[in-house]
Structure formats: structure tokens, C-alpha cells
Design a protein around this motif. Structure first.
Motif, short mmCIF file in Angstrom:
data_model
loop_
_atom_site.label_atom_id
_atom_site.label_comp_id
_atom_site.label_asym_id
_atom_site.label_seq_id
_atom_site.Cartn_x
_atom_site.Cartn_y
_atom_site.Cartn_z
N ASN A 80 -2.57 -3.12 4.47
CA ASN A 80 -3.51 -3.51 3.42
C ASN A 80 -3.46 -5.00 3.10
O ASN A 80 -3.94 -5.43 2.05
N GLY A 81 -2.90 -5.77 3.94
CA GLY A 81 -2.87 -7.22 3.72
C GLY A 81 -2.53 -7.93 5.01
O GLY A 81 -1.79 -7.41 5.84
N ASN A 82 -3.06 -9.10 5.19
CA ASN A 82 -2.79 -9.88 6.40
C ASN A 82 -1.43 -10.57 6.27
O ASN A 82 -1.32 -11.80 6.25
N ILE A 83 -0.40 -9.74 6.18
CA ILE A 83 0.93 -10.28 5.93
C ILE A 83 1.42 -11.12 7.11
O ILE A 83 2.08 -12.15 6.92
N LEU A 84 1.11 -10.70 8.33
CA LEU A 84 1.54 -11.46 9.51
C LEU A 84 0.84 -12.82 9.56
O LEU A 84 1.45 -13.83 9.91
N LYS A 248 -3.38 -4.76 -5.06
CA LYS A 248 -3.98 -3.55 -4.48
C LYS A 248 -3.09 -2.33 -4.72
O LYS A 248 -3.59 -1.24 -4.96
N ALA A 249 -1.79 -2.53 -4.65
CA ALA A 249 -0.88 -1.40 -4.83
C ALA A 249 -0.95 -0.83 -6.23
O ALA A 249 -0.74 0.37 -6.44
N SER A 250 -1.24 -1.66 -7.21
CA SER A 250 -1.33 -1.17 -8.58
C SER A 250 -2.52 -0.24 -8.79
O SER A 250 -2.58 0.47 -9.79
N ALA A 251 -3.45 -0.23 -7.82
CA ALA A 251 -4.63 0.62 -7.94
C ALA A 251 -4.53 1.88 -7.09
O ALA A 251 -5.53 2.58 -6.89
N ILE A 252 -3.33 2.19 -6.58
CA ILE A 252 -3.15 3.40 -5.78
C ILE A 252 -3.39 4.64 -6.63
O ILE A 252 -2.89 4.74 -7.75
N THR A 253 -4.13 5.58 -6.12
CA THR A 253 -4.43 6.82 -6.84
C THR A 253 -3.90 8.01 -6.05
O THR A 253 -3.48 7.89 -4.90
N ASP A 254 -3.95 9.18 -6.68
CA ASP A 254 -3.48 10.40 -6.01
C ASP A 254 -4.32 10.75 -4.79
O ASP A 254 -3.85 11.42 -3.87
N VAL A 255 -5.57 10.30 -4.75
CA VAL A 255 -6.44 10.60 -3.63
C VAL A 255 -5.92 9.97 -2.35
O VAL A 255 -6.13 10.47 -1.24
N MET A 256 -5.17 8.85 -2.50
CA MET A 256 -4.68 8.11 -1.34
C MET A 256 -3.35 8.65 -0.83
O MET A 256 -2.84 8.17 0.18
N MET A 257 -2.77 9.65 -1.50
CA MET A 257 -1.44 10.12 -1.14
C MET A 257 -1.35 10.60 0.30
O MET A 257 -0.40 10.32 1.01
N ASP A 258 -2.34 11.35 0.75
CA ASP A 258 -2.29 11.96 2.08
C ASP A 258 -2.48 10.95 3.21
O ASP A 258 -2.32 11.30 4.37
N TYR A 259 -2.83 9.72 2.85
CA TYR A 259 -3.05 8.70 3.89
C TYR A 259 -1.73 8.32 4.56
O TYR A 259 -1.70 7.94 5.72
N TYR A 260 -0.64 8.45 3.81
CA TYR A 260 0.66 8.06 4.32
C TYR A 260 1.40 9.28 4.85
O TYR A 260 0.77 10.28 5.21
N ASP A 261 2.70 9.28 4.85
CA ASP A 261 3.43 10.43 5.39
C ASP A 261 3.70 11.45 4.30
O ASP A 261 3.12 11.41 3.22
N SER A 262 4.60 12.39 4.58
CA SER A 262 4.84 13.48 3.64
C SER A 262 5.43 13.02 2.32
O SER A 262 5.41 13.75 1.34
N ASN A 263 5.95 11.79 2.27
CA ASN A 263 6.53 11.29 1.04
C ASN A 263 5.48 10.72 0.09
O ASN A 263 5.80 10.27 -1.00
N GLY A 264 4.24 10.70 0.53
CA GLY A 264 3.17 10.21 -0.34
C GLY A 264 3.00 8.71 -0.28
O GLY A 264 3.70 8.01 0.44
#
Length: 305
Positions: A80-84, A248-264
Motif C-alpha cells: 500500500n505504499g511505494n516504500i522501496l 492509510k492504515a488508520s482507515a483499515i476496516t473489517d471489510v479488508m480483513m480477508d485480504y490478508y492471511d488468517s490473522n486478519g
């Protein structure tokens, strides 16, 4: 006399130490060790928290080793960011900025270290004035914009091209170098520039390494100037990129949980910790390479009157 002799023990450097001195050393080393541990614990907690899950960060107030390891925070930071890109930009800015700073600081400090330099005190007083007063942010912005330097790394480098404090430290170090070495170089036909490059600079590695580290850390951690004088997203430094990631991280919602792994999805706190690690580790890796020069520079400055 014999009793006093028995009470003395030979230290590691061949110096006889009494029992009282040895107890004092143990107390001092123990205290300094505790201070070092206390200083290190916050960073260890941040590093561990960046790999922790939302549940663990909520349930445990402090830990060094997470129960469940998760890379969600780092995945989020990379995806979610051009960190590199930010890391690359910061490396470029830090490298060239430090070179410019050191070139101008050393070439300015060398003539001021000469007591026979006419007008030396006047120039030094003008340098000290710049430590107390500045032109201000708005005039600086207008000047950089008028010269076409806005939205360029040159703006970030030129506004702090010389640190008066660091320059004075270098000047004082140059003054402490044996004058006989320079006089011998002059007798051999060396010019001022050749003497400066071949005699003065090689003997000044401790102070040069220390000041270079100060300049490099300043560029790496610079956030405010980059936010003001850069407008192109592809030129943002790592600090700006990390700020955007945290927002951006402060706007994370429950809808986005499944985008990552089983840990949410990673919690806002874990993302902040991960960005802190990402911003700290690269510049921290540089320190071991200049540690011996840095320590020597500090000791030289401490023992000279």
C-alpha cells in the motif's frame, strides 16, 4: 604494609586495584548495563510488535517475542505504499547531500582554522549569527521557487548545505593538528590544496566520520523539508512514504480483513511499528562501519583542552 599489599589486586591493565575499587567498578558496570538494557527494550518491543497480531497487541501490554508471528504489517507497508521507491530516494538524497555538506564544511573550516587568516574572527562571528537567526521558512521557499529549485533534491540539500555547529567542530579539530606537519609539506613544495587533501584530511578521519554520520542521519530522518519542498510523488523520501502508509492504515476496516492471511488485517499500531523499523534499520546498519572513527572522534574531543 603487608596487609595493604594483600588487599591490592592487579587489574586487567596491570594496575593494582583495592577491593573497594573493584566493588565500585562492578556497581558502575552493572548500572550502565541496566541503562543499556532499558534503552534497548523500547526498540525490541517495537520490532516484536511489528510482527504481532491485532489480538496480541490488544491483550499484552509489553512483550519482546510475539506468540504468533505475522508479516501483515510489512505486507501492508509494501503493498500500500511505494516504500522501496522511498528507500531508494532517501539513499540518493542522503548520499549526495552528505557529500555536498562535507565538501563545503571542510573547505570552509580549513581556512578558518588558520590563525593568520585575515578577517577570521569576523567570519566566525557571522557564522555564529546564522546559528541564532535565519531568514525564515517563507523567504526560503520564495527564493528556492524563484531559482527553479522547488520540487528537487537540490532544494533539500542547499537549505542546509553547511551546519555552522558541525563546521565549527571540524574547524576546532583542524586547529589541534600538529602545525609541523603542514610546515614540512610546505617545505617539500606542497600547495595549500595538496596539503589539505594529503595531510589534513587523512589525519581527520575521526571527526569527518562523526560529522558525516550526523549529516547522513539528518537527511535520512528529514520529513518536514521534504514535505514542503517536494511535490512529485516519485521523489518522496521514505519518511513521506511511511507517513502516507500510516494514514492509510488508520482507515483499515473489517471489510479488508480477508485480504490478508488468517490473522486478519494489521492493526494501526502494528503498521506504525513496522514503519518505524523500516525507517530505522537502514541507517542503523551504517553505524558499525563508522563506529571506531566515531568513538575515536568523541574521545579526541574529550581529552583535548
Amino acid at each position: 604494609m603487608a596487609a595493604n599489599t594483600k588487599a591490592l589486586k592487579t587489574g586487567s591493565h596491570g594496575i593494582k586495584m583495592s577491593l573497594g575499587y573493584r566493588i565500585t567498578d562492578v556497581i558502575i558496570y552493572t548500572f550502565m548495563g541496566l541503562v543499556g538494557v532499558i534503552t534497548l527494550l523500547p526498540f525490541l518491543y517495537i520490532a516484536a510488535g511489528s510482527f504481532a497480531t491485532d489480538r496480541e497487541l490488544t491483550e499484552r501490554a509489553f512483550f519482546i517475542i510475539p506468540r504468533v508471528w505475522s508479516l501483515n504489517a510489512y505486507k501492508y507497508a509494501i503493498n500500500n505504499g511505494n516504500i522501496l521507491l522511498g528507500l531508494k530516494n532517501s539513499v540518493i538524497l542522503t548520499f549526495f547531500g552528505t557529500i555536498v555538506n562535507m565538501f563545503l564544511s571542510t573547505t570552509f573550516a580549513y581556512p578558518l582554522s588558520k590563525k593568520h587568516f585575515r578577517g577570521r574572527n569576523f567570519v566566525l562571528n557571522m557564522v555564529i549569527v546564522t546559528m541564532l537567526f535565519s531568514g525564515g521558512m517563507i523567504p526560503t521557499f520564495m527564493v528556492l521557487r524563484a531559482y527553479g529549485l522547488y520540487d528537487s533534491y537540490a532544494a533539500l540539500i542547499l537549505i542546509g548545505a553547511i551546519s555552522p555547529f558541525n563546521m565549527i567542530i571540524i574547524k576546532n579539530f583542524f586547529q589541534e593538528l600538529p602545525l609541523e606537519l603542514e610546515e614540512a609539506a610546505y617545505i617539500d613544495g606542497a600547495s595549500e590544496i595538496k596539503t589539505f587533501i594529503t595531510i589534513v584530511l587523512p589525519l581527520s578521519k575521526p571527526v569527518l566520520a562523526s560529522i558525516s554520520l550526523f549529516y547522513a542521519v539528518g537527511y535520512w530522518n528529514d520529513y518536514f523539508n521534504a514535505m514542503i519542498y517536494l511535490s512529485s510523488a516519485d521523489k518522496y523520501t521514505v519518511q513521506i512514504m511511511l507517513r502516507n502508509i500510516v494514514l492509510k492504515a488508520s482507515a483499515i476496516t473489517d471489510v479488508m480483513m480477508d485480504y490478508y492471511d488468517s490473522n486478519g488485517a494489521p492493526p494501526d499500531k502494528a503498521v506504525k511499528m513496522a514503519t518505524t523499523v523500516i525507517a530505522t534499520v537502514p541507517i542503523l546498519v551504517v553505524y558499525p562501519f563508522v563506529q571506531k572513527f566515531f568513538t575515536k572522534g568523541v574521545m579526541v574531543g574529550a581529552v583535548k583542552g
